[in-house]
Motif scaffolding. Structure first.
Motif, PDB file in Angstrom:
ATOM      1  N   LYS A  49       0.788  -1.234   0.000  1.00  0.00           N
ATOM      2  CA  LYS A  49       0.000   0.000   0.000  1.00  0.00           C
ATOM      3  C   LYS A  49       0.824   1.291   0.000  1.00  0.00           C
ATOM      4  CE  LYS A  49      -4.286  -1.683   2.107  1.00  0.00           C
ATOM      5  NZ  LYS A  49      -5.145  -1.590   3.318  1.00  0.00           N
ATOM      6  N   HIS A  52       2.105   1.697  -3.472  1.00  0.00           N
ATOM      7  CA  HIS A  52       0.954   1.928  -4.345  1.00  0.00           C
ATOM      8  C   HIS A  52       0.488   3.381  -4.254  1.00  0.00           C
ATOM      9  CE1 HIS A  52      -3.438   2.108  -5.147  1.00  0.00           C
ATOM     10  NE2 HIS A  52      -3.172   1.233  -6.102  1.00  0.00           N
ATOM     11  N   SER A  53       0.489   3.934  -3.053  1.00  0.00           N
ATOM     12  CA  SER A  53       0.033   5.308  -2.860  1.00  0.00           C
ATOM     13  C   SER A  53       0.909   6.297  -3.605  1.00  0.00           C
ATOM     14  CB  SER A  53       0.024   5.643  -1.363  1.00  0.00           C
ATOM     15  OG  SER A  53      -0.416   6.959  -1.144  1.00  0.00           O
ATOM     16  N   ALA A 315      -6.577   1.945   0.149  1.00  0.00           N
ATOM     17  CA  ALA A 315      -5.521   2.246  -0.827  1.00  0.00           C
ATOM     18  C   ALA A 315      -5.902   3.446  -1.687  1.00  0.00           C
ATOM     19  CB  ALA A 315      -5.261   1.029  -1.705  1.00  0.00           C
ATOM     20  N   PRO A 317      -4.069   7.451  -3.634  1.00  0.00           N
ATOM     21  CA  PRO A 317      -2.962   8.418  -3.683  1.00  0.00           C
ATOM     22  C   PRO A 317      -2.734   9.174  -2.386  1.00  0.00           C
ATOM     23  CG  PRO A 317      -4.851   9.179  -4.972  1.00  0.00           C
ATOM     24  CD  PRO A 317      -5.122   7.755  -4.612  1.00  0.00           C
ATOM     25  N   ASP A 318      -3.753   9.259  -1.515  1.00  0.00           N
ATOM     26  CA  ASP A 318      -3.598   9.990  -0.252  1.00  0.00           C
ATOM     27  C   ASP A 318      -3.231   9.078   0.921  1.00  0.00           C
ATOM     28  OD1 ASP A 318      -4.142  12.525  -1.316  1.00  0.00           O
ATOM     29  OD2 ASP A 318      -6.303  12.162  -1.221  1.00  0.00           O
ATOM     30  N   LEU A 319      -3.181   7.776   0.683  1.00  0.00           N
ATOM     31  CA  LEU A 319      -2.918   6.846   1.788  1.00  0.00           C
ATOM     32  C   LEU A 319      -1.608   7.146   2.498  1.00  0.00           C
ATOM     33  CD1 LEU A 319      -3.336   3.083   2.165  1.00  0.00           C
ATOM     34  CD2 LEU A 319      -1.000   3.969   2.162  1.00  0.00           C
ATOM     35  N   TYR A 320      -0.550   7.438   1.764  1.00  0.00           N
ATOM     36  CA  TYR A 320       0.752   7.664   2.404  1.00  0.00           C
ATOM     37  C   TYR A 320       0.668   8.775   3.441  1.00  0.00           C
ATOM     38  CZ  TYR A 320       5.625   8.575   3.280  1.00  0.00           C
ATOM     39  OH  TYR A 320       6.831   8.756   3.922  1.00  0.00           O
TER      40      TYR A 320
END
Length: 338
Positions: A49, A52-53, A315, A317-320
């Motif tokens: 994840k 992926h982010s 999961a 683009p903002d997960l990180y």
């Protein structure tokens, strides 16, 4: 069919007046162009994840990467699914951290990913790499000896396997500066694989880099009031976070979460928690929380939860950013009230 299309266009025009300025014959062409754009996006597969982010953030406007270790699964214990194997076979680009963390992927990549450009992000230029802390020893470890700690903690060949591919801690993403280095490598790889969308990748990478700079400052501010309070973690995954923000992790219950510590190890940590005055002991959502309860029993330490691999997060683009903020906020909440 024509009547239905005409009715639909009139209805849409009432909601979106700008459509009135577009010739009717051009609208199907625009819809077809949008479909072609999605179809033209390269098939990109990512391992975990956090990676992926970062990839999803750089691919915004082009396509969405696929994720192998989804949901609450952990790369430490993951078994590849048939759907994962198909994704690897179809991929044009594959991003993974490397065999030190994702050993389950090493052979499948050799067998199934031969047509893909495989980017091993633990080799990205500019990464800070920290050595393993053997045996989950408490820090600072100042007894001055060089003997093998594996025998003390019950770790055997499972722990030795972690070192076959190197001697550094593989939880690299827990330092935003390392995330910057990996994002730069991701962008370079995508531009090379898909030059038609190079400008989008480069613009997204610049925006992501700016966001990571701001995130780094935000986290430093969040943990500053509690960074000198000692605490214990379930497994030794937070070294990069510690190193970046100067926080004080007193030790870990285990080095590798797939290796359950023995009674002697748990007893030793229970004693150390009392001796060091550790204020919190943090569990992880994927693994047995009962061990944490045993460790804090009879002490003044509180329990909390940290999620270094984003098991509980959706999961995207903002997960990180959610992941890093949640670690900082969980630390502050537990340590402030202890």
């Amino acid at each position: 069919m024509k009547r239905a299309l005409g009715t639909a266009l009139k209805t849409s025009a009432l909601k979106f007046p700008a459509l009135l300025s577009i010739p009717a014959l051009a609208i199907p062409a625009l819809l077809f162009a949008g479909t072609m754009r999605a179809a033209d996006a390269p098939v990109v597969v990512t391992s975990i994840k956090p990676i992926h982010s970062l990839v999803a953030a750089i691919m915004q406007g082009v396509g969405e990467p696929e994720l192998i270790v989804d949901g609450a699964a952990s790369p430490h214990t993951y078994n590849l699914k048939p759907s994962n194997a198909r994704a690897l076979q179809e991929a044009k680009v594959i991003f993974w951290t490397g065999p030190g963390l994702e050993a389950f992927l090493e052979k499948p990549l050799q067998a199934l990913g031969s047509k893909a450009n495989i980017a091993e992000l633990d080799k990205a230029p500019g990464l800070v790499k920290l050595p393993f802390r053997e045996g989950g020893a408490f820090e600072p470890h100042d007894d001055g000896d060089d003997h093998d700690h594996a025998g003390e903690t019950g770790h055997d060949s499972d722990h030795e396997h972690d070192h076959e591919h190197g001697t550094f801690d593989t939880h690299l993403w827990l330092d935003p500066m390392n995330a910057k280095a990996m994002a730069a490598e991701i962008a370079t790889t995508l531009v090379a694989a898909d030059p038609a969308n190079a400008l989008t990748y480069q613009a997204n990478a610049k925006a992501l880099d700016d966001r990571l700079t701001a995130l780094d400052k935000e986290i430093a501010t969040t943990v500053a009031p509690v960074k000198d309070k000692p605490f214990v973690v379930f497994h030794d995954a937070y070294q990069y976070f510690e190193h970046r923000y100067g926080i004080r992790v007193a030790g870990s219950i285990t080095v590798s979460p797939e290796t359950i510590p023995g009674a002697e190890r748990v007893s030793e940590i229970h004693r150390k928690v009392g001796e060091l005055g550790a204020t919190c002991v943090f569990a992880e959502p994927q693994f047995e929380p009962r061990l944490v309860n045993v460790v804090i029993e009879g002490t003044s330490a509180r329990s909390g939860v940290l999620d270094p691999e984003a098991a509980t997060l959706k999961a995207g683009p903002d997960l990180y950013f959610t992941l890093m903020r949640s670690i900082a906020e969980s630390m502050k909440a537990c340590l402030s009230s202890a």
